[in-house]
Design an enzyme around this catalytic site. Sequence first.
Site, short mmCIF file in Angstrom:
data_model
loop_
_atom_site.label_atom_id
_atom_site.label_comp_id
_atom_site.label_asym_id
_atom_site.label_seq_id
_atom_site.Cartn_x
_atom_site.Cartn_y
_atom_site.Cartn_z
N SER A 335 7.24 -2.82 6.87
CA SER A 335 6.02 -2.47 6.02
C SER A 335 5.71 -0.93 6.41
O SER A 335 6.22 -0.36 7.26
CB SER A 335 4.94 -3.53 6.04
N TYR A 336 4.77 -0.48 5.79
CA TYR A 336 4.47 0.78 5.75
C TYR A 336 3.91 1.29 7.15
O TYR A 336 2.87 0.35 7.79
CB TYR A 336 3.40 1.12 4.91
N PRO A 337 4.47 2.03 8.02
CA PRO A 337 4.15 2.30 9.20
C PRO A 337 2.92 3.17 9.56
O PRO A 337 2.77 3.29 10.95
CB PRO A 337 5.49 2.88 9.78
#
Length: 858
Positions: A335-337
């Site tokens: 997922s978005y880091p």
Amino acid sequence: MRTVLMVAEKPSLAQSIAKILSKGNCTSRKGLNGACSVYEYTGSFEGQTVRFKMTSVCGHVMSLDFIGKYNNWDKVDPAELFSKAPTEKKEANSKLNMVKFLQVEARGCDYVVLWLDCDKEGENICFEVLDAIQPVMNKGCARERSIYRAKFSSITDTDIWKAMNHLGEPNRNEALSVDARQELDLRIGCAFTRFQTKYFQGKYGNLDSSLISFGPCQTPTLGFCVERHDKIQSFKSETYWIIQAKVFKGKDSPLTLDWNRVRVFDREVGQMFVNLAKTSREAQVESVTKKEKAKQRPQALNTVEMLRVASSALGMGPQHAMQIAERLYTQGYISYPRTETTHYPENFDLKGTLKQQANNPFWAEEVKALLSTGLNRPRKGNDAGDHPPITPMRAASEGELGSDGWRLYEYITRHFIATLAQDCKYLQTTIDFNIGKEAFSCSGKTLISPGYTAVMPWQGIPLEEAMPDCERGDSFTVEEIKLVEKQTSPPDYLTEAELITLMEKHGIGTDASIPVHINNICQRNYVTVENGRKLKPTNLGIVLVHGYYKIDAELVLPTIRSAVEKQLNLIALGRANYQQVLQHALDIFRRKFHYFVDSITSMDELMEVSFSPIAAIGKPLSRCGKCHRFMKCIQAKPSRLHCSHCDETYSLPQNGAIKLYKELRCPLDDFELVLWTSGARGKSYPLCPYCFSNPPFRDMKKGMGCNECTHPSCQHSLNSLGIGQCVECDSGVLVLDPTSGPKWRMACNKCNVVVHFFEHAHKVQVAQESCDNCDASLVAVDFNKTRTPLPAGETQHRGCVFCDPVFQDLVELKHATMRHSIHRGGGARRGGRGRGKGRRGNPKKPKDKMAALAAYFV
């Protein structure tokens, strides 16, 4: 049929999103800039059938900079940068032609859906895209909505479709907070950087840094490192004593006991306690305590914790780790880091996410056990309201991700599984002893249930020898009791992981910018990365921070920047006025700058102790055109020439070697020419040190060598040695390198194209005549009789290197080996190929030979 334009932040994201939304039924084509593709398909939008066009940008479309004249360090007082200097938005990468590309694709479109990353920077890019495309989009009726924002956290079918079905609007306040941060960093950073760089590089020769930079976040980051260094330097070791006792019972292994007084700093006192203990040959058990304890499983993973672990456990620098995480995200593996959140929302599909990992041999057993016994709800963490915690979104193998990609992905996955597991449980046994009148104890741990440590074994309870069975009143035989001398030790240098923790604690930077600030202090040679990812300040870094402390401690302490960050967050929340916050912060730093300039001698006193005057550094190389004495070449960054007699310093091209050029002189100023070269496989060109810093003609810029000089008659100038327009870039000219024989070559004076030709020729000269076909200058070649490749054994030939069939097999195009860009400035500045605009006008690009040369690309 109406058209919907959709824009993602990266080309790979556009491809993935288009594939999901079109269900694989889309056509693709390259955009006009060559970097971004366009994916087209037909679908439904707002209850109507429309044509979708999905494309992307490449990060920020625009960047903030001062208008042209305020970028001249020599002519602008840095104090003017706080208010007088106007700023403008410029294309972040002019080569990409991103604005033109977006306008071409947006022309005739009715709606736009913005798929930029869902953080403040992403919101800012949304409005950069809108500023470019809104003037060319179709104008709907006033009440019709045409701008939509997609909010998503991972590149999965579920998340992308959910975002498409719940479109919102871009957040103007978050975009403004980024604008404010950009302007503050630009104005404050440039003012301080320009002043201290010019002041100190003009005085000292061995600073070994091309830029003495200041940054509102960068400098406090360096301050943390120097603060730890100062503690190490000021540490005074002290001697202390402990009592070490060993006891045993029967045939059991001896137990080493800890003294309850821990230590004493007086040897005689310690010896007194030893003597008291030695009055007894037995150790009596006072109590046996057994307590079940738990080691908590980790909270869900956010960016800062990921960067900490990547540095301390995986040996990856924060910048490198962030780049890998972004790649894993764009490929759909995580997922978005970039997130501050450590709490999963109630509706997050934890079970479905975990099931995807059930077949990975590294953790399949633990995953299947969790699925069969039931998941343990993750610990409650912090919900920052941005993105869910970093989570693996699909299964992967090392072969798919590569070494570093797999190591980071493996940690993220193990961490996620651990958040769903039980706590690690163990039994702690403590036995208290009395030897004489002195109290001792020992303790040990016995594992009851590994819990989450089964999947994160490095956090497990270490195996220890079992504690002996005993109870109150039992006696152990004293095997040994002695006084042991030890020394207190200083703290170690900060690790990257510890620095990240300090930056987060004090509000320096954001989860996205923390890696950038740490990388900057390394790149500026303020700290070096030692074994164990420890950050050791250099002399320059130490002196700078000590100087800031002497003049104004708030320049280096985290307090002011932390307060500014809070104000920027209020802008993002719509609770503070953009202009008021900007002006207030600039007013504070403007006053600090004036005081810093007035007090610079305080820092200079420290510099004098650590660095050598510029006149005492370097080796004599070439003669000054003013006093005709030798100037010294200073190799330390930035490399430059210094005339101690005139007290003048002259810039040189960086990242290459400098040597004297045949003792030839510039016809304009009588300075001896020097030759810059990037190596045997690279480029080389002569330059006049004075002209390089002081362009002699209006169409020249600082940082130009003789291969770009427009002098009409000098034998080293572009007018004398220029051959033809570069076959690859539009603004460059191929210039003969007169020093390259017998392996002759011509090189582009803008890009890194090198054309090798006429190997072993005795002489190569540029003729006055030009080619009738392509307008390139003719070249006269003279070979030795024994090595001539010319037909019929001829030794001389004059012709066009692009068009002459005799030269067809004697020309080879390559790319020079370059470490960095060799020019500081300079755009297109010629009217023709550089052989004289007035004489020949604009050139034609070589036609047939271009294709032939392109075949030689290596």
